[in-house]
Design a protein around this motif. Structure first.
Motif, PDB file in Angstrom:
ATOM      1  N   THR A 149       6.053   0.459 -14.006  1.00 48.77           N
ATOM      2  CA  THR A 149       4.841  -0.056 -14.644  1.00 48.77           C
ATOM      3  C   THR A 149       3.760  -0.442 -13.643  1.00 48.77           C
ATOM      4  N   ALA A 150       4.134  -0.905 -12.464  1.00 45.97           N
ATOM      5  CA  ALA A 150       3.136  -1.297 -11.469  1.00 45.97           C
ATOM      6  C   ALA A 150       2.305  -0.123 -10.979  1.00 45.97           C
ATOM      7  N   HIS A 151       2.732   1.108 -11.260  1.00 44.14           N
ATOM      8  CA  HIS A 151       1.951   2.281 -10.865  1.00 44.14           C
ATOM      9  C   HIS A 151       0.809   2.581 -11.838  1.00 44.14           C
ATOM     10  N   LEU A 152       0.727   1.883 -12.965  1.00 47.85           N
ATOM     11  CA  LEU A 152      -0.249   2.251 -13.986  1.00 47.85           C
ATOM     12  C   LEU A 152      -1.625   1.611 -13.825  1.00 47.85           C
ATOM     13  N   PRO A 153      -1.754   0.281 -13.598  1.00 50.09           N
ATOM     14  CA  PRO A 153      -3.069  -0.357 -13.731  1.00 50.09           C
ATOM     15  C   PRO A 153      -3.944  -0.249 -12.486  1.00 50.09           C
ATOM     16  N   GLY A 154      -5.226  -0.556 -12.687  1.00 46.01           N
ATOM     17  CA  GLY A 154      -6.168  -0.671 -11.582  1.00 46.01           C
ATOM     18  C   GLY A 154      -6.901   0.616 -11.259  1.00 46.01           C
ATOM     19  N   GLU A 155      -7.923   0.484 -10.411  1.00 43.56           N
ATOM     20  CA  GLU A 155      -8.707   1.649  -9.991  1.00 43.56           C
ATOM     21  C   GLU A 155      -7.852   2.675  -9.263  1.00 43.56           C
ATOM     22  N   ALA A 156      -6.822   2.208  -8.539  1.00 41.73           N
ATOM     23  CA  ALA A 156      -5.947   3.115  -7.792  1.00 41.73           C
ATOM     24  C   ALA A 156      -4.686   3.451  -8.564  1.00 41.73           C
ATOM     25  N   GLY A 157      -4.597   3.015  -9.832  1.00 42.48           N
ATOM     26  CA  GLY A 157      -3.421   3.270 -10.635  1.00 42.48           C
ATOM     27  C   GLY A 157      -3.435   4.660 -11.247  1.00 42.48           C
ATOM     28  N   LEU A 158      -2.288   5.074 -11.739  1.00 39.79           N
ATOM     29  CA  LEU A 158      -2.157   6.428 -12.258  1.00 39.79           C
ATOM     30  C   LEU A 158      -3.046   6.688 -13.462  1.00 39.79           C
ATOM     31  N   VAL A 159      -3.231   5.681 -14.328  1.00 33.75           N
ATOM     32  CA  VAL A 159      -4.068   5.906 -15.504  1.00 33.75           C
ATOM     33  C   VAL A 159      -5.496   6.237 -15.071  1.00 33.75           C
ATOM     34  N   SER A 160      -6.050   5.463 -14.135  1.00 35.54           N
ATOM     35  CA  SER A 160      -7.404   5.728 -13.649  1.00 35.54           C
ATOM     36  C   SER A 160      -7.477   7.045 -12.900  1.00 35.54           C
ATOM     37  N   LEU A 161      -6.476   7.337 -12.080  1.00 31.85           N
ATOM     38  CA  LEU A 161      -6.492   8.576 -11.304  1.00 31.85           C
ATOM     39  C   LEU A 161      -6.487   9.797 -12.210  1.00 31.85           C
ATOM     40  N   LEU A 162      -5.690   9.750 -13.263  1.00 31.95           N
ATOM     41  CA  LEU A 162      -5.649  10.883 -14.181  1.00 31.95           C
ATOM     42  C   LEU A 162      -6.951  11.009 -14.965  1.00 31.95           C
ATOM     43  N   ALA A 163      -7.549   9.867 -15.321  1.00 29.26           N
ATOM     44  CA  ALA A 163      -8.848   9.915 -15.991  1.00 29.26           C
ATOM     45  C   ALA A 163      -9.898  10.526 -15.073  1.00 29.26           C
ATOM     46  N   GLN A 164      -9.830  10.214 -13.765  1.00 33.79           N
ATOM     47  CA  GLN A 164     -10.760  10.802 -12.806  1.00 33.79           C
ATOM     48  C   GLN A 164     -10.578  12.315 -12.721  1.00 33.79           C
ATOM     49  N   ASP A 165      -9.365  12.784 -12.988  1.00 36.22           N
ATOM     50  CA  ASP A 165      -9.076  14.213 -12.939  1.00 36.22           C
ATOM     51  C   ASP A 165      -9.526  14.947 -14.200  1.00 36.22           C
ATOM     52  N   ASP A 202       0.832  -1.200   0.000  1.00 28.88           N
ATOM     53  CA  ASP A 202       0.000   0.000   0.000  1.00 28.88           C
ATOM     54  C   ASP A 202       0.871   1.256   0.000  1.00 28.88           C
ATOM     55  N   ARG A 203       1.928   1.240   0.795  1.00 29.52           N
ATOM     56  CA  ARG A 203       2.817   2.399   0.872  1.00 29.52           C
ATOM     57  C   ARG A 203       3.705   2.501  -0.377  1.00 29.52           C
ATOM     58  N   LEU A 204       4.122   1.363  -0.896  1.00 30.85           N
ATOM     59  CA  LEU A 204       4.997   1.351  -2.057  1.00 30.85           C
ATOM     60  C   LEU A 204       4.273   1.770  -3.330  1.00 30.85           C
ATOM     61  N   ILE A 205       3.015   1.329  -3.482  1.00 29.70           N
ATOM     62  CA  ILE A 205       2.286   1.542  -4.729  1.00 29.70           C
ATOM     63  C   ILE A 205       1.161   2.564  -4.554  1.00 29.70           C
ATOM     64  N   ASP A 206       0.134   2.223  -3.808  1.00 28.22           N
ATOM     65  CA  ASP A 206      -1.096   3.026  -3.799  1.00 28.22           C
ATOM     66  C   ASP A 206      -0.884   4.435  -3.245  1.00 28.22           C
ATOM     67  N   ARG A 207      -0.238   4.543  -2.098  1.00 30.81           N
ATOM     68  CA  ARG A 207      -0.031   5.880  -1.523  1.00 30.81           C
ATOM     69  C   ARG A 207       0.848   6.730  -2.433  1.00 30.81           C
ATOM     70  N   ARG A 208       1.875   6.114  -2.973  1.00 32.44           N
ATOM     71  CA  ARG A 208       2.764   6.872  -3.855  1.00 32.44           C
ATOM     72  C   ARG A 208       2.062   7.227  -5.158  1.00 32.44           C
ATOM     73  N   ASN A 209       1.127   6.410  -5.618  1.00 31.23           N
ATOM     74  CA  ASN A 209       0.362   6.778  -6.813  1.00 31.23           C
ATOM     75  C   ASN A 209      -0.313   8.129  -6.624  1.00 31.23           C
ATOM     76  N   ARG A 210      -0.856   8.337  -5.445  1.00 37.62           N
ATOM     77  CA  ARG A 210      -1.557   9.606  -5.197  1.00 37.62           C
ATOM     78  C   ARG A 210      -0.572  10.780  -5.198  1.00 37.62           C
ATOM     79  N   ARG A 211       0.615  10.556  -4.667  1.00 35.86           N
ATOM     80  CA  ARG A 211       1.618  11.625  -4.696  1.00 35.86           C
ATOM     81  C   ARG A 211       2.115  11.860  -6.121  1.00 35.86           C
ATOM     82  N   LEU A 212       2.367  10.796  -6.856  1.00 36.45           N
ATOM     83  CA  LEU A 212       2.813  10.944  -8.237  1.00 36.45           C
ATOM     84  C   LEU A 212       1.770  11.675  -9.066  1.00 36.45           C
TER      85      LEU A 212
END
Length: 343
Positions: free
Chosen positions: A319-335, A290-300
């Motif tokens: 690459t592990a930062h990209l997929p999923g609902e909590a991934g960067l691609v989804s987060l940017l789409a939400q923005d 969670d700290r390595l991927i999800d939390r850092r996704n929000r900071r990135l």
């Protein structure tokens, strides 16, 4: 822990090398892709991996990110490795980088002075809290195994006193992954540092007059694990010990997912209940991931948005930062950005 942790691992290893001397070089990795064995012998883990391939944006490593009124940007998934299959970037990615105004990577590895690197290597944030070192958390047999692994990785004995999450990161790569693909072991660590994916991208960008920026600092990455509970630290160290004998296989498995553009499978494997066949004890704690991927996704995401709003950015992250609902691609789409897969 592959695909999302190697950036900090490599930077930390360089710092420790600066403080204590370079570790041993290794020959080319000779691992095997573990997915066939997992499919055959670990049905629960395989089901988790298959489910990971059904999350949003599970396929792809290059995405166009656009918004009305500004030049398009790109989001690119990397591995923090130097294997030719990793640094042989798709033509579409190179074209997007060459057209960019700036390149953003997780950590800008522009050279620091040796004095600054030594100071950071000795920073209190790297040290385990009182009563929370590896020797405190593990039994005698496990602690001895960890000391042997530290020596095998070419790290100084003092590495045993690092914060457990930091120690796990620097123990991640096997010696074979610490030399660049296609080079001889005798060329050593300096050659490898010059060849991993982000450094190759940064070199290309600077040669073309493209600014290079970091989305995080190494201190911020280390700080991500400051509140990791002691039981999770213990489980993480035990997982590292169990993963070590198959570390070359884990590297090959990571690269195979990257070549297949299987970002969802890579992330699901990192989270799997049995990431190594027959070794459920190798599972990484959810709190660590969670700290390595999800939390850092929000900071990135927050750091990337101003660059995307200016247009013409090339954002390169694990690459592990990209997929999923909590991934960067989804987060940017939400923005509100239009995000379209290119590769």
């Amino acid at each position: 822990m592959r695909g999302g942790r190697h950036g900090a691992a490599r930077a930390l290893a360089c710092l420790l090398g600066a403080a204590a001397g370079a570790g041993p070089a290794g020959a080319a990795c000779a691992g095997r892709d573990l997915f066939p064995a997992l499919q055959a012998t670990a049905p629960a883990a395989w089901a988790e991996i298959e489910a990971g391939r059904r999350v949003p944006h599970a396929q792809g490593i290059l995405f166009r990110v656009s918004r009305d009124g500004v030049a398009p940007s790109h989001l690119f998934g990397t591995l923090h490795l130097s294997d030719p299959r990793v640094v042989g970037f798709p033509a579409a990615a190179l074209a997007a980088l060459d057209a960019a105004r700036r390149l953003a990577v997780e950590i800008d590895e522009a050279p620091r002075s040796l004095k600054a690197r030594r100071a950071l290597a000795e920073a209190p944030a790297l040290a385990a809290e009182p009563g929370r070192s590896a020797a405190d958390l593990l039994d005698a047999e496990e602690a001895a195994g960890l000391r042997a692994l530290i020596e095998a990785r070419g790290l100084p004995p003092s590495a045993a006193s690092l914060r457990p999450a930091v120690l796990a990161l620097v123990l991640d790569l096997p010696p074979c992954a610490k030399t660049s693909g296609g080079r001889t072991a005798g060329e050593g660590r300096a050659a490898h540092r010059a060849a991993h994916a982000e450094r190759v991208l940064a070199r290309r960008a600077r040669a073309r007059g493209i600014a290079v920026v970091g989305l995080e600092t190494l201190e911020e990455q280390i700080g991500s694990f400051a509140d990791l509970p002691a039981p999770a630290e213990r489980d993480l160290l035990r997982a590292v010990l169990r993963q070590a004998p198959l570390a070359e296989d884990a590297v090959e498995t990571t690269i195979a997912r990257y070549v297949a553009r299987d970002a969802g499978g890579l992330l699901a494997w990192m989270r799997a209940s049995e990431p190594l066949p027959g070794e459920p004890g190798a599972r990484l704690p959810a709190a660590f991931l969670d700290r390595l991927i999800d939390r850092r996704n929000r900071r990135l995401r927050e750091r990337a948005r101003p660059l995307l709003d200016q247009g013409g950015a090339f954002i390169a992250v694990g690459t592990a930062h990209l997929p999923g609902e909590a991934g960067l691609v989804s987060l940017l789409a939400q923005d509100g950005y239009a995000v379209v897969r290119v590769e």
